[in-house]
Every structure is written in C-alpha cells, then in structure tokens.
Write an enzyme that holds these catalytic residues in place. Structure first.
Site, short mmCIF file in Angstrom:
data_model
loop_
_atom_site.label_atom_id
_atom_site.label_comp_id
_atom_site.label_asym_id
_atom_site.label_seq_id
_atom_site.Cartn_x
_atom_site.Cartn_y
_atom_site.Cartn_z
N HIS A 76 -2.28 -5.45 1.51
CA HIS A 76 -3.61 -6.02 1.27
C HIS A 76 -3.45 -7.48 0.87
CE1 HIS A 76 -7.53 -6.87 -0.51
NE2 HIS A 76 -6.86 -7.39 -1.52
N LYS B 181 0.82 -1.22 0.00
CA LYS B 181 0.00 0.00 0.00
C LYS B 181 0.86 1.27 0.00
CE LYS B 181 -4.03 -2.16 2.23
NZ LYS B 181 -5.03 -2.07 3.34
P1 RTP Z 1 -7.33 -5.63 3.15
O1 RTP Z 1 -8.68 -5.86 2.50
O2 RTP Z 1 -6.71 -4.32 2.74
O3 RTP Z 1 -6.41 -6.79 2.93
O4 RTP Z 1 -7.52 -5.54 4.72
P2 RTP Z 1 -8.40 -6.45 5.68
O5 RTP Z 1 -9.10 -7.52 4.90
O6 RTP Z 1 -7.56 -6.88 6.82
O7 RTP Z 1 -9.47 -5.39 6.22
P3 RTP Z 1 -10.86 -4.93 5.58
O8 RTP Z 1 -11.89 -5.04 6.63
O9 RTP Z 1 -11.10 -5.63 4.27
O10 RTP Z 1 -10.60 -3.39 5.32
C1 RTP Z 1 -9.96 -2.95 4.16
C2 RTP Z 1 -9.00 -1.85 4.52
O11 RTP Z 1 -9.72 -0.69 4.93
C3 RTP Z 1 -8.94 0.04 5.89
N1 RTP Z 1 -9.71 0.13 7.10
N2 RTP Z 1 -9.86 1.26 7.76
N3 RTP Z 1 -10.59 3.21 9.67
C4 RTP Z 1 -11.01 1.95 9.82
O12 RTP Z 1 -11.71 1.60 10.76
C5 RTP Z 1 -10.60 0.98 8.83
N4 RTP Z 1 -10.94 -0.29 8.84
C6 RTP Z 1 -10.37 -0.83 7.75
C7 RTP Z 1 -7.64 -0.73 6.08
O13 RTP Z 1 -6.66 -0.20 5.18
C8 RTP Z 1 -8.06 -2.13 5.71
O14 RTP Z 1 -6.95 -2.92 5.38
MG MG Z 2 -10.20 -7.10 3.13
#
Ligand code: RTP
Ligand code: MG
Length: 137
Positions: free
Chosen positions: A115, A9
């Site tokens: 990601h 990222k």
């Molecule tokens: P990713 O899709 O990027 O691999 O991450 P992930 O599955 O661990 O998390 P996801 O729930 O899919 O969230 C996608 C991305 O959104 C951002 N995020 N910000 N401010 C917040 O509360 C928040 N929550 C998630 C993060 O960059 C997360 O990786």
């Molecule tokens: Mg995700």
C-alpha cells in the site's frame, strides 16, 4: 523532503518476502523513518480504508488486510508520495510496469503486496493512524 505511509500487506508477509520488498524500498532511495509489524483488527482495517467504504470490494479488502500481520512503515524521500506509488506499480499487478513491486510480487488486484498513500492529505491521515511522533526517527 516528503514522507509517505506504506504497508507490506498480508500476502507478502505470509510468503516471507518482506526482505525482498524492503530491498526495493531502499534501492529506490527511501529512508525508513518508522517500521513495525502489527496485526490489524477488522475494525482498524475499516477505519484505515474508510474512503472506500461504499466500494464493492470494501468488505473483502478489510478481511484480507486483517487476516494476518502486516508491516507498516513511514518512508522519506524527495517526492516520496508519488515516488513510492511508482515503485509499487498499478493496483492490478497485471497492469503494472516491469520492475515494480506489484508486477514482481503481486498475486492479483486485491492481494497486491503493498500500500502507499495517494496524496499529501492521505499521508497526513495514515501516518498518525499507526505511528506516534516517538516512533519516527
Ligand atoms: P492502496 O490504497 O492499497 O495503496 O492501493 P491503490 O491505491 O492502488 O488502490 P485503491 O483503489 O486505493 O484500492 C485499495 C486496495 O483495495 C484492493 N482492491 N480490490 N477487488 C477489487 O476490485 C479491488 N480493487 C482494489 C486492493 O488491495 C487495493 O490495493
Ligand atoms: Mg489507495
């Protein structure tokens, strides 16, 4: 063998730690099937993360993901999808296990360095979103 889709990222590319992330990729036994540096438009980020479009963090996330270049990759290994998520660690670096990429390099819940696809269905959408067959080896 399974393939997953990964992004290094903007927070990581900006800090010049692409190589440090790639060391983790290779140490965990992934083969890099495709890789390129690109800059997402806001619209491309929104299309990529459309599953989150109703979430409160959606706007901020798409602004973050399009603010500077990223490195996109297709990675191959046994159990690549769950395996890569283990190597990444929890979404919030504060909750990530020691030794994971997000624990070591993540800045916060949004600027969390990498990601990874969360299911075979996601990988099947995400890989062709960025790569043509001719770019995968
Ligand atoms: P990713 O899709 O990027 O691999 O991450 P992930 O599955 O661990 O998390 P996801 O729930 O899919 O969230 C996608 C991305 O959104 C951002 N995020 N910000 N401010 C917040 O509360 C928040 N929550 C998630 C993060 O960059 C997360 O990786
Ligand atoms: Mg995700």
């Amino acid at each position: 063998m399974e393939r997953t889709f990964a992004i290094i990222k903007p927070d990581a590319v900006e800090r010049n730690i692409v190589g440090k992330v790639l060391e983790k990729v290779e140490a965990a036994g992934f083969r890099i099937v495709g890789m390129k540096k690109i800059q997402l438009s806001k619209k491309e980020a929104e299309g990529f993360y459309y599953v989150h479009k109703e979430r409160p963090f959606f706007g901020d996330l798409c602004t973050f993901m399009s603010r500077s270049p990223v490195v996109v990759m297709v990675l191959e290994r046994e159990n690549a999808i769950t395996g890569w998520r283990e190597v990444m660690g929890a979404t919030n670096p504060a909750n990530a296990d020691a030794g994971t990429i997000r624990k070591e390099f993540g800045l916060g819940i949004e600027e969390n360095t990498v990601h990874g696809s969360d299911s075979p269905e996601s990988a099947a959408f995400e890989i062709p979103y960025f790569f043509s067959q001719l770019e995968l080896f």
